[in-house]
Design a protein around this motif. Structure first.
Motif, short mmCIF file in Angstrom:
data_model
loop_
_atom_site.label_atom_id
_atom_site.label_comp_id
_atom_site.label_asym_id
_atom_site.label_seq_id
_atom_site.Cartn_x
_atom_site.Cartn_y
_atom_site.Cartn_z
N ALA A 229 0.83 -1.21 0.00
CA ALA A 229 0.00 0.00 0.00
C ALA A 229 0.85 1.25 0.00
N TRP A 230 2.04 1.21 0.61
CA TRP A 230 2.95 2.36 0.54
C TRP A 230 3.49 2.53 -0.87
N THR A 231 3.58 1.42 -1.62
CA THR A 231 4.03 1.50 -3.02
C THR A 231 2.96 2.11 -3.90
N ALA A 232 1.72 1.63 -3.75
CA ALA A 232 0.56 2.15 -4.48
C ALA A 232 -0.67 1.85 -3.63
N PRO A 233 -1.45 2.87 -3.23
CA PRO A 233 -2.54 2.66 -2.27
C PRO A 233 -3.53 1.56 -2.66
N GLN A 234 -3.83 1.42 -3.95
CA GLN A 234 -4.82 0.43 -4.35
C GLN A 234 -4.33 -1.01 -4.17
N LEU A 235 -3.01 -1.18 -4.00
CA LEU A 235 -2.49 -2.54 -3.88
C LEU A 235 -2.88 -3.21 -2.56
N LEU A 236 -3.16 -2.42 -1.51
CA LEU A 236 -3.64 -3.03 -0.27
C LEU A 236 -4.96 -3.75 -0.52
N TRP A 237 -5.85 -3.12 -1.28
CA TRP A 237 -7.12 -3.77 -1.62
C TRP A 237 -6.87 -5.05 -2.42
N SER A 238 -5.90 -4.99 -3.32
CA SER A 238 -5.58 -6.18 -4.12
C SER A 238 -5.11 -7.32 -3.23
N TRP A 239 -4.26 -7.02 -2.25
CA TRP A 239 -3.78 -8.07 -1.35
C TRP A 239 -4.92 -8.61 -0.48
N CYS A 296 -8.12 -18.37 -10.35
CA CYS A 296 -9.13 -18.17 -11.39
C CYS A 296 -10.18 -17.12 -11.04
N TRP A 297 -10.36 -16.83 -9.75
CA TRP A 297 -11.36 -15.84 -9.35
C TRP A 297 -10.73 -14.62 -8.70
N LEU A 298 -9.96 -14.82 -7.64
CA LEU A 298 -9.44 -13.69 -6.88
C LEU A 298 -8.35 -12.93 -7.63
N LEU A 299 -7.45 -13.64 -8.29
CA LEU A 299 -6.36 -12.96 -8.99
C LEU A 299 -6.86 -12.00 -10.07
N PRO A 300 -7.77 -12.40 -10.96
CA PRO A 300 -8.23 -11.44 -11.97
C PRO A 300 -8.84 -10.17 -11.37
N ILE A 301 -9.61 -10.31 -10.29
CA ILE A 301 -10.20 -9.12 -9.66
C ILE A 301 -9.11 -8.26 -9.04
N ALA A 302 -8.13 -8.91 -8.40
CA ALA A 302 -7.02 -8.15 -7.80
C ALA A 302 -6.24 -7.39 -8.87
N GLY A 306 -5.75 -3.49 -8.96
CA GLY A 306 -4.38 -2.98 -8.98
C GLY A 306 -4.10 -2.04 -10.13
N SER A 307 -4.80 -2.24 -11.24
CA SER A 307 -4.61 -1.36 -12.40
C SER A 307 -5.38 -0.05 -12.27
N GLY A 308 -6.20 0.07 -11.23
CA GLY A 308 -6.96 1.29 -11.02
C GLY A 308 -8.27 1.34 -11.78
N LYS A 309 -8.68 0.24 -12.41
CA LYS A 309 -9.91 0.24 -13.21
C LYS A 309 -11.14 -0.10 -12.38
N LEU A 310 -10.95 -0.51 -11.12
CA LEU A 310 -12.06 -0.83 -10.24
C LEU A 310 -11.71 -0.35 -8.84
N ASP A 311 -12.66 0.30 -8.18
CA ASP A 311 -12.43 0.77 -6.81
C ASP A 311 -12.11 -0.42 -5.92
N GLY A 312 -11.19 -0.20 -4.98
CA GLY A 312 -10.72 -1.28 -4.13
C GLY A 312 -11.81 -1.91 -3.28
N LEU A 313 -12.61 -1.10 -2.59
CA LEU A 313 -13.66 -1.64 -1.74
C LEU A 313 -14.70 -2.39 -2.57
N SER A 314 -15.02 -1.86 -3.74
CA SER A 314 -15.96 -2.56 -4.62
C SER A 314 -15.38 -3.91 -5.06
N GLY A 315 -14.08 -3.92 -5.34
CA GLY A 315 -13.44 -5.16 -5.73
C GLY A 315 -13.45 -6.19 -4.62
N VAL A 316 -13.21 -5.75 -3.37
CA VAL A 316 -13.25 -6.66 -2.22
C VAL A 316 -14.64 -7.25 -2.06
#
Length: 337
Positions: A229-239, A296-302, A306-316
């Motif tokens: 998340a310190w690298t890029a804020p949206q990555l915390l949501w991805s993790w 097959c499910w979680l990685l594509p959404i992450a 991570g690319s910024g095309k979907l809000d993190g909370l919505s993705g979670v």
């Protein structure tokens, strides 16, 4: 200097060290004996997760000494990881009361947060949100919960190892796609160290991870997710998305048992993955299904988050919804018949 040779080296060290730890466990009678709250039926040595701890931390210190990993992150992972591993190792050899374990967990979490700078500002629907000291306190609870839930979820052969490998490889892919190949080194090192252990832990397991290994993986993955998340804020949501299988099963189970008035610190077999393993009559299908869900499910959404095309909370929320359905389907948190 090319550091990528450390990946197979970490796997080899973990592979041979796990074999040595198995002999040690057999000699010292460090055996998990099946009981009414176990998911296995054969007495099995425990404590093999120490091999993951040693191989990863040796590689971490090597990379830090050569300048490939920042020292603040190194001290965070080293101090918290060693503390949790030692606490788990002592608990594997005897018994430490829950209150002292929890105190040790919060000390380790506080140490790690001090070195990485606490919880970074989050992105929520496109806006930056800095929670200040409240955020740092929430981050400490997050780390403690993650290391404990990883312990809870390490209940059938190979599941904790497969989860860590999938999450770390996926996290490394996120870094690589963002053009930050060097940041991918640490999750890759952890994935390869776990892979060396998995040779011994794959169904049917010849040694179990033990609290030293599962707690270490939990807090290490937590620190890596906060550092992302310190690298890029949206990555915390991805993790958080990548860790979804363990987070949803453990949290749903805990809440159901808590609302029912159960003693949540007592051992049980009411996680969804445990019900599923008994339904299928073996561990392998459940462990492989966890890998399939991750990739097959979680990685594509992450990746989309991570690319910024979907809000993190919505993705979670999107990622977790089917996992909640699975938790309900497999009776997570219900009393056993």
């Amino acid at each position: 200097m090319n550091m990528w040779w450390l990946l197979p080296a970490a796997a080899v060290v973990a592979l041979f060290l796990t074999g040595a730890l198995r002999r040690y466990a057999l000699a010292r009678s460090l055996i998990d004996i099946p009981n009414a709250r176990s998911s296995h039926v054969v007495p099995t040595p425990r404590g093999g997760g120490v091999a993951i701890v040693v191989s990863f931390l040796l590689a971490l210190m090597w990379t830090a000494s050569l300048g490939f990993v920042a020292w603040p992150l190194t001290w965070a992972l080293l101090g918290a990881g060693v503390g949790i591993a030692v606490l788990g190792f002592l608990d594997d050899h005897g018994h430490i009361s829950a209150r002292w374990r929890l105190l040790g967990h919060f000390i380790a979490a506080t140490w790690a947060l001090f070195w990485i700078g606490g919880l970074p500002p989050l992105t929520l629907f496109g806006f930056a949100l800095d929670l200040g000291w409240i955020g740092h306190a929430l981050a400490a609870v997050y780390l403690v919960w993650l290391l404990n839930l990883y312990n809870f979820m390490d209940g059938i052969d190979g599941i904790a190892s497969v989860e860590a490998i999938c999450v770390c490889l996926s996290g490394a892919l996120l870094y690589w796609l963002a053009g930050n190949e060097l940041a991918a080194l640490l999750p890759l090192l952890l994935a390869f160290a776990v892979a060396g252990f998995l040779y011994w832990n794959f169904p049917r397991a010849r040694i179990f991870m033990g609290d030293a290994g599962s707690g270490f993986l939990g807090i290490t993955l937590g620190v890596l997710s906060l550092q992302a998340a310190w690298t890029a804020p949206q990555l915390l949501w991805s993790w958080l998305i990548l860790l979804g299988v363990f987070i949803v099963d453990a949290t749903w189970t805990l809440l159901r048992r808590l609302f029912r008035g159960d003693k949540v610190y007592e051992a049980h077999r009411s996680h969804a993955y445990q019900f599923a393993s008994r339904q299928f009559g073996k561990h392998l299908p459940v462990t492989l299904t966890v890998a399939a869900i991750n990739l097959c499910w979680l990685l594509p959404i992450a990746l989309v988050v991570g690319s910024g095309k979907l809000d993190g909370l919505s993705g979670v929320c999107l990622a977790y919804l089917p996992l909640v359905v699975l938790a309900v389907k497999f009776k997570a948190g219900e009393k056993e018949a």
